[in-house]
Enzyme design. Structure first.
Site, mmCIF file in Angstrom:
data_model
loop_
_atom_site.group_PDB
_atom_site.id
_atom_site.type_symbol
_atom_site.label_atom_id
_atom_site.label_comp_id
_atom_site.label_asym_id
_atom_site.label_seq_id
_atom_site.Cartn_x
_atom_site.Cartn_y
_atom_site.Cartn_z
ATOM 1 N N LYS A 17 -20.166 -65.278 66.644
ATOM 2 C CA LYS A 17 -19.668 -66.609 67.036
ATOM 3 C C LYS A 17 -20.063 -67.672 66.009
ATOM 4 C CE LYS A 17 -21.779 -66.805 71.075
ATOM 5 N NZ LYS A 17 -22.496 -65.526 71.045
ATOM 6 N N ARG B 163 -22.217 -70.802 78.971
ATOM 7 C CA ARG B 163 -22.738 -69.439 79.077
ATOM 8 C C ARG B 163 -22.863 -68.999 80.527
ATOM 9 N NH1 ARG B 163 -25.675 -69.180 73.811
ATOM 10 N NH2 ARG B 163 -26.483 -67.094 73.483
ATOM 11 N N ARG C 12 -30.717 -59.082 61.307
ATOM 12 C CA ARG C 12 -30.159 -60.375 60.899
ATOM 13 C C ARG C 12 -31.206 -61.288 60.272
ATOM 14 N NH1 ARG C 12 -26.898 -64.114 65.162
ATOM 15 N NH2 ARG C 12 -28.904 -64.420 66.181
ATOM 16 N N ARG D 291 -34.941 -64.650 63.147
ATOM 17 C CA ARG D 291 -35.117 -65.443 64.363
ATOM 18 C C ARG D 291 -36.092 -64.742 65.301
ATOM 19 N NH1 ARG D 291 -29.429 -67.319 66.848
ATOM 20 N NH2 ARG D 291 -30.499 -66.631 68.714
ATOM 21 N N ARG E 130 -31.162 -60.136 76.107
ATOM 22 C CA ARG E 130 -30.075 -61.106 75.893
ATOM 23 C C ARG E 130 -28.720 -60.477 76.211
ATOM 24 N NH1 ARG E 130 -31.370 -62.570 69.906
ATOM 25 N NH2 ARG E 130 -29.522 -63.865 69.937
HETATM 26 P P1 AMP Z 1 -27.787 -68.478 70.441
HETATM 27 O O1 AMP Z 1 -28.251 -69.114 69.182
HETATM 28 O O2 AMP Z 1 -26.442 -68.991 70.902
HETATM 29 O O3 AMP Z 1 -27.847 -66.975 70.401
HETATM 30 O O4 AMP Z 1 -28.821 -68.921 71.586
HETATM 31 C C1 AMP Z 1 -30.191 -68.586 71.503
HETATM 32 C C2 AMP Z 1 -30.871 -68.817 72.842
HETATM 33 O O5 AMP Z 1 -30.756 -70.200 73.206
HETATM 34 C C3 AMP Z 1 -30.260 -68.071 74.034
HETATM 35 O O6 AMP Z 1 -30.753 -66.734 74.127
HETATM 36 C C4 AMP Z 1 -30.709 -68.942 75.192
HETATM 37 O O7 AMP Z 1 -32.088 -68.737 75.485
HETATM 38 C C5 AMP Z 1 -30.574 -70.345 74.610
HETATM 39 N N1 AMP Z 1 -29.218 -70.904 74.851
HETATM 40 C C6 AMP Z 1 -28.276 -71.189 73.910
HETATM 41 N N2 AMP Z 1 -27.172 -71.680 74.492
HETATM 42 C C7 AMP Z 1 -27.405 -71.696 75.825
HETATM 43 C C8 AMP Z 1 -26.633 -72.069 76.960
HETATM 44 N N3 AMP Z 1 -25.372 -72.507 76.833
HETATM 45 N N4 AMP Z 1 -27.217 -71.941 78.180
HETATM 46 C C9 AMP Z 1 -28.471 -71.512 78.330
HETATM 47 N N5 AMP Z 1 -29.250 -71.114 77.307
HETATM 48 C C10 AMP Z 1 -28.725 -71.218 76.059
#
Ligand code: AMP
Length: 211
Positions: free
Chosen positions: A13, A88, A123, A156, A167
């Site tokens: 994404k 989400r 990654r 990360r 996740r």
């Molecule tokens: P990402 O970078 O999109 O993979 O997000 C990393 C982490 O941030 C996720 O595993 C969640 O813990 C948190 N996170 C990101 N976006 C959301 C969202 N829309 N709702 C809840 N938690 C989020």
């Protein structure tokens, strides 16, 4: 154009959002990036969010909805935007609808679970510009250094196997229902990302964007 990118963590994404941002000149809104930034700044909200993120769990809806609704009020959002990692949950999707945001397109990037684990555990992300690399599949020219900006590459904290598996489970339980939710409005288009390079996926995305 107002676009939502759906897909499991590691589906690509962020990579596709950055490419669409360049193509259409509209901003990317990544809740993951905003939460990591808040954590790095050490704000109370950021530190609390960091605890959920480290476990691979979702940050509470109210927190994320608050951040997004503020961001969407900024003047640079007027021409459109790409939501990357939001919504989400169904509650977040409903909150977005209640903000009066009419979504033009939902792109769902689909990648096999085994490939996701392989992608995420290898990654590497540039700490400066956010560009992404992979230890095996997309090796930087100089080890540990970003090809485009020279920034340092980091893994990360939530890209370890145990957190990645959690996740993925959270994605299945809480985010996958959004495909059906948006499907009811007829706005979902699927892109197959399994075994595909970012460029191949982007070619398919461009086709769906009509560009
Ligand atoms: P990402 O970078 O999109 O993979 O997000 C990393 C982490 O941030 C996720 O595993 C969640 O813990 C948190 N996170 C990101 N976006 C959301 C969202 N829309 N709702 C809840 N938690 C989020």
């Amino acid at each position: 154009m107002k676009i939502i990118l759906l897909g499991a963590p590691g589906a690509g994404k962020g990579t596709q959002a950055r490419k669409i941002m360049e193509l259409l000149s509209i901003p990317q809104v990544s809740t993951g990036d905003m939460l990591r930034e808040a954590k790095a700044k050490g704000t109370a909200l950021g530190l609390e969010a960091g605890r959920s993120m480290a476990k691979g769990e979702l940050v509470p809806d109210a927190v994320v909805v608050g951040i997004v609704s503020e961001r969407l009020k900024a003047p640079d959002m007027a021409k459109g935007f790409i939501l990357d990692g939001f919504p989400r949950t169904l509650a977040q999707a409903k909150a977005l609808h209640e903000m009066g945001v009419a979504i033009d397109l939902v792109l769902n990037i689909v990648v096999d679970a085994d490939e996701i684990v392989e992608r995420l555990t290898g990654r590497l992300t540039c700490g400066k510009c956010g560009a992404m690399y992979h230890r095996t599949f997309m090796v930087p020219k100089k080890e540990g250094t970003c090809d485009s900006c020279g920034g340092g590459l980091v893994q990360r904290a939530d890209d370890n196997e145990a957190t990645v598996r959690n996740r993925l489970e959270v994605y299945k339980q809480q985010t996958m229902p959004l495909v059906e939710y948006y499907g009811r409005f007829g706005s979902v288009k699927e892109v197959n990302g399994t075994g595909k390079t970012p460029e191949a996926v982007f070619n398919a995305v461009k086709g769906l964007l009509g560009s």
